[in-house]
Design a protein around this motif. Structure first.
Motif, PDB file in Angstrom:
ATOM      1  N   SER A   2     100.345  91.108  76.324  1.00 15.28           N
ATOM      2  CA  SER A   2      99.272  90.259  76.816  1.00 15.28           C
ATOM      3  C   SER A   2      98.045  90.440  75.947  1.00 15.28           C
ATOM      4  CB  SER A   2      98.948  90.656  78.262  1.00 15.28           C
ATOM      5  OG  SER A   2      97.761  90.050  78.680  1.00 15.28           O
ATOM      6  N   ALA A   3      97.232  89.398  75.874  1.00 10.16           N
ATOM      7  CA  ALA A   3      96.033  89.467  75.039  1.00 10.16           C
ATOM      8  C   ALA A   3      95.079  90.553  75.499  1.00 10.16           C
ATOM      9  CB  ALA A   3      95.321  88.119  75.042  1.00 10.16           C
ATOM     10  N   GLY A   4      95.147  90.966  76.754  1.00 11.66           N
ATOM     11  CA  GLY A   4      94.230  91.962  77.267  1.00 11.66           C
ATOM     12  C   GLY A   4      94.779  93.373  77.285  1.00 11.66           C
ATOM     13  N   ILE A   5      95.987  93.587  76.808  1.00 16.70           N
ATOM     14  CA  ILE A   5      96.583  94.913  76.830  1.00 16.70           C
ATOM     15  C   ILE A   5      96.466  95.533  75.451  1.00 16.70           C
ATOM     16  CG2 ILE A   5      98.707  96.217  77.150  1.00 16.70           C
ATOM     17  CD1 ILE A   5      99.590  94.094  79.129  1.00 16.70           C
ATOM     18  N   ALA A   6      95.885  96.705  75.407  1.00 21.04           N
ATOM     19  CA  ALA A   6      95.744  97.411  74.124  1.00 21.04           C
ATOM     20  C   ALA A   6      97.056  98.103  73.789  1.00 21.04           C
ATOM     21  CB  ALA A   6      94.613  98.420  74.217  1.00 21.04           C
ATOM     22  N   PRO A   7      97.470  98.046  72.549  1.00 20.92           N
ATOM     23  CA  PRO A   7      98.725  98.662  72.138  1.00 20.92           C
ATOM     24  C   PRO A   7      98.643 100.181  72.104  1.00 20.92           C
ATOM     25  CG  PRO A   7      97.570  97.849  70.243  1.00 20.92           C
ATOM     26  CD  PRO A   7      96.786  97.407  71.455  1.00 20.92           C
ATOM     27  N   GLU A   8      99.787 100.808  72.109  1.00 17.06           N
ATOM     28  CA  GLU A   8      99.890 102.249  71.975  1.00 17.06           C
ATOM     29  C   GLU A   8     100.423 102.549  70.582  1.00 17.06           C
ATOM     30  OE1 GLU A   8      98.820 104.286  74.337  1.00 17.06           O
ATOM     31  OE2 GLU A   8      98.346 102.571  75.585  1.00 17.06           O
ATOM     32  N   GLY A   9     100.342 103.788  70.154  1.00 14.09           N
ATOM     33  CA  GLY A   9     100.906 104.164  68.868  1.00 14.09           C
ATOM     34  C   GLY A   9      99.860 104.692  67.918  1.00 14.09           C
ATOM     35  N   PRO A  10     100.270 104.971  66.672  1.00 12.03           N
ATOM     36  CA  PRO A  10      99.371 105.611  65.719  1.00 12.03           C
ATOM     37  C   PRO A  10      98.180 104.753  65.302  1.00 12.03           C
ATOM     38  CG  PRO A  10     101.415 104.978  64.643  1.00 12.03           C
ATOM     39  CD  PRO A  10     101.583 104.741  66.121  1.00 12.03           C
ATOM     40  N   ILE A  21      93.772  93.636  62.375  1.00 10.28           N
ATOM     41  CA  ILE A  21      93.189  92.286  62.360  1.00 10.28           C
ATOM     42  C   ILE A  21      92.854  91.888  60.925  1.00 10.28           C
ATOM     43  CG2 ILE A  21      91.207  90.898  63.086  1.00 10.28           C
ATOM     44  CD1 ILE A  21      91.184  92.730  65.660  1.00 10.28           C
ATOM     45  N   ARG A  22      92.222  92.802  60.185  1.00 12.01           N
ATOM     46  CA  ARG A  22      91.883  92.522  58.797  1.00 12.01           C
ATOM     47  C   ARG A  22      93.136  92.204  57.986  1.00 12.01           C
ATOM     48  NH1 ARG A  22      92.755  93.756  54.130  1.00 12.01           N
ATOM     49  NH2 ARG A  22      94.085  95.441  54.808  1.00 12.01           N
ATOM     50  N   GLY A  23      94.176  92.991  58.157  1.00 14.67           N
ATOM     51  CA  GLY A  23      95.417  92.772  57.422  1.00 14.67           C
ATOM     52  C   GLY A  23      96.053  91.440  57.755  1.00 14.67           C
ATOM     53  N   ALA A  24      96.040  91.083  59.030  1.00 12.93           N
ATOM     54  CA  ALA A  24      96.625  89.801  59.437  1.00 12.93           C
ATOM     55  C   ALA A  24      95.829  88.632  58.857  1.00 12.93           C
ATOM     56  CB  ALA A  24      96.678  89.711  60.958  1.00 12.93           C
ATOM     57  N   LEU A  25      94.496  88.737  58.892  1.00 15.60           N
ATOM     58  CA  LEU A  25      93.675  87.663  58.340  1.00 15.60           C
ATOM     59  C   LEU A  25      93.829  87.566  56.831  1.00 15.60           C
ATOM     60  CD1 LEU A  25      90.408  88.054  60.436  1.00 15.60           C
ATOM     61  CD2 LEU A  25      92.200  86.325  60.693  1.00 15.60           C
ATOM     62  N   ALA A  77      87.785  84.085  69.313  1.00 18.33           N
ATOM     63  CA  ALA A  77      88.015  85.440  68.801  1.00 18.33           C
ATOM     64  C   ALA A  77      86.743  86.006  68.185  1.00 18.33           C
ATOM     65  CB  ALA A  77      89.156  85.434  67.780  1.00 18.33           C
ATOM     66  N   ALA A  78      86.008  85.177  67.456  1.00 18.84           N
ATOM     67  CA  ALA A  78      84.757  85.635  66.830  1.00 18.84           C
ATOM     68  C   ALA A  78      83.726  86.028  67.882  1.00 18.84           C
ATOM     69  CB  ALA A  78      84.206  84.552  65.906  1.00 18.84           C
ATOM     70  N   ARG A  94      89.399  98.802  72.857  1.00 18.94           N
ATOM     71  CA  ARG A  94      90.772  98.575  72.395  1.00 18.94           C
ATOM     72  C   ARG A  94      91.346  97.290  72.994  1.00 18.94           C
ATOM     73  NH1 ARG A  94      93.692 102.945  74.541  1.00 18.94           N
ATOM     74  NH2 ARG A  94      95.523 101.965  73.642  1.00 18.94           N
ATOM     75  N   ALA A  95      91.117  97.064  74.272  1.00 22.71           N
ATOM     76  CA  ALA A  95      91.636  95.853  74.910  1.00 22.71           C
ATOM     77  C   ALA A  95      90.956  94.612  74.341  1.00 22.71           C
ATOM     78  CB  ALA A  95      91.437  95.923  76.423  1.00 22.71           C
ATOM     79  N   GLU A  96      89.664  94.689  74.105  1.00 21.15           N
ATOM     80  CA  GLU A  96      88.949  93.540  73.536  1.00 21.15           C
ATOM     81  C   GLU A  96      89.423  93.247  72.116  1.00 21.15           C
ATOM     82  OE1 GLU A  96      86.900  91.436  75.132  1.00 21.15           O
ATOM     83  OE2 GLU A  96      87.360  92.588  76.922  1.00 21.15           O
ATOM     84  N   LEU A  97      89.633  94.293  71.320  1.00 20.37           N
ATOM     85  CA  LEU A  97      90.128  94.082  69.959  1.00 20.37           C
ATOM     86  C   LEU A  97      91.549  93.533  69.969  1.00 20.37           C
ATOM     87  CD1 LEU A  97      88.699  97.228  68.144  1.00 20.37           C
ATOM     88  CD2 LEU A  97      87.959  94.846  67.880  1.00 20.37           C
ATOM     89  N   ALA A  98      92.363  93.954  70.929  1.00 20.67           N
ATOM     90  CA  ALA A  98      93.711  93.394  71.053  1.00 20.67           C
ATOM     91  C   ALA A  98      93.633  91.903  71.370  1.00 20.67           C
ATOM     92  CB  ALA A  98      94.502  94.138  72.132  1.00 20.67           C
ATOM     93  N   ALA A  99      92.654  91.518  72.180  1.00 22.89           N
ATOM     94  CA  ALA A  99      92.465  90.099  72.502  1.00 22.89           C
ATOM     95  C   ALA A  99      91.981  89.320  71.278  1.00 22.89           C
ATOM     96  CB  ALA A  99      91.476  89.950  73.657  1.00 22.89           C
ATOM     97  N   VAL A 100      91.122  89.934  70.470  1.00 24.45           N
ATOM     98  CA  VAL A 100      90.667  89.294  69.227  1.00 24.45           C
ATOM     99  C   VAL A 100      91.871  89.076  68.308  1.00 24.45           C
ATOM    100  CG1 VAL A 100      89.294  89.626  67.127  1.00 24.45           C
ATOM    101  CG2 VAL A 100      88.319  90.170  69.365  1.00 24.45           C
ATOM    102  N   ARG A 101      92.698  90.105  68.177  1.00 22.28           N
ATOM    103  CA  ARG A 101      93.895  89.998  67.340  1.00 22.28           C
ATOM    104  C   ARG A 101      94.805  88.878  67.841  1.00 22.28           C
ATOM    105  NH1 ARG A 101      97.783  95.047  67.044  1.00 22.28           N
ATOM    106  NH2 ARG A 101      97.972  94.458  69.212  1.00 22.28           N
ATOM    107  N   ALA A 102      94.982  88.782  69.144  1.00 23.22           N
ATOM    108  CA  ALA A 102      95.821  87.733  69.717  1.00 23.22           C
ATOM    109  C   ALA A 102      95.250  86.340  69.421  1.00 23.22           C
ATOM    110  CB  ALA A 102      95.967  87.934  71.222  1.00 23.22           C
TER     111      ALA A 102
END
Length: 119
Positions: A2-10, A21-25, A77-78, A94-102
């Protein structure tokens, strides 16, 4: 995810999400919108400026696919990235940045670009 869920991991921290986000853009913004993407971003404020530059460039660029949807997603997103960079108390960065990425991913899909699915 979901756009509001922050991912887990490294790379789940704010810096890792900003870099994602930078890499995707970096994969499509320079050739589609003519916006230079730096090799790294130092945090949410710099990432917000990058997403904002992409949204501004989308306004003056003829876009393939569903251009109006892509523009709306980038502007949303901006705006969210700018609010996140402001560091309001109680904000789950983290959740907000995950939403920006989405939002950036939805913009790419609206333009007809392939977006990898990451689990």
């Amino acid at each position: 995810m979901s756009a509001g869920i922050a991912p887990e991991g490294p790379r789940a921290g704010a810096s890792g999400l900003c870099e994602d986000i930078r890499g995707a853009l970096e994969e499509w913004v320079p050739r589609m919108l003519g916006v230079h993407v730096h090799r790294s971003v130092s945090g949410p404020a710099e990432m917000a400026r990058l997403v904002g530059a992409g949204a501004d460039a989308a306004e003056v660029t003829a876009l393939p696919g569903d251009g109006p949807t892509a523009r709306a997603e980038l502007h949303t997103a901006a705006a969210r990235a700018t609010e996140t960079a402001g560091g309001q108390p109680g904000t789950d960065v983290r959740a907000e940045l995950a939403a920006v990425r989405a939002g950036c991913r939805r913009a790419a899909v609206a333009l007809g670009l392939r977006v990898p699915v990451v689990f």
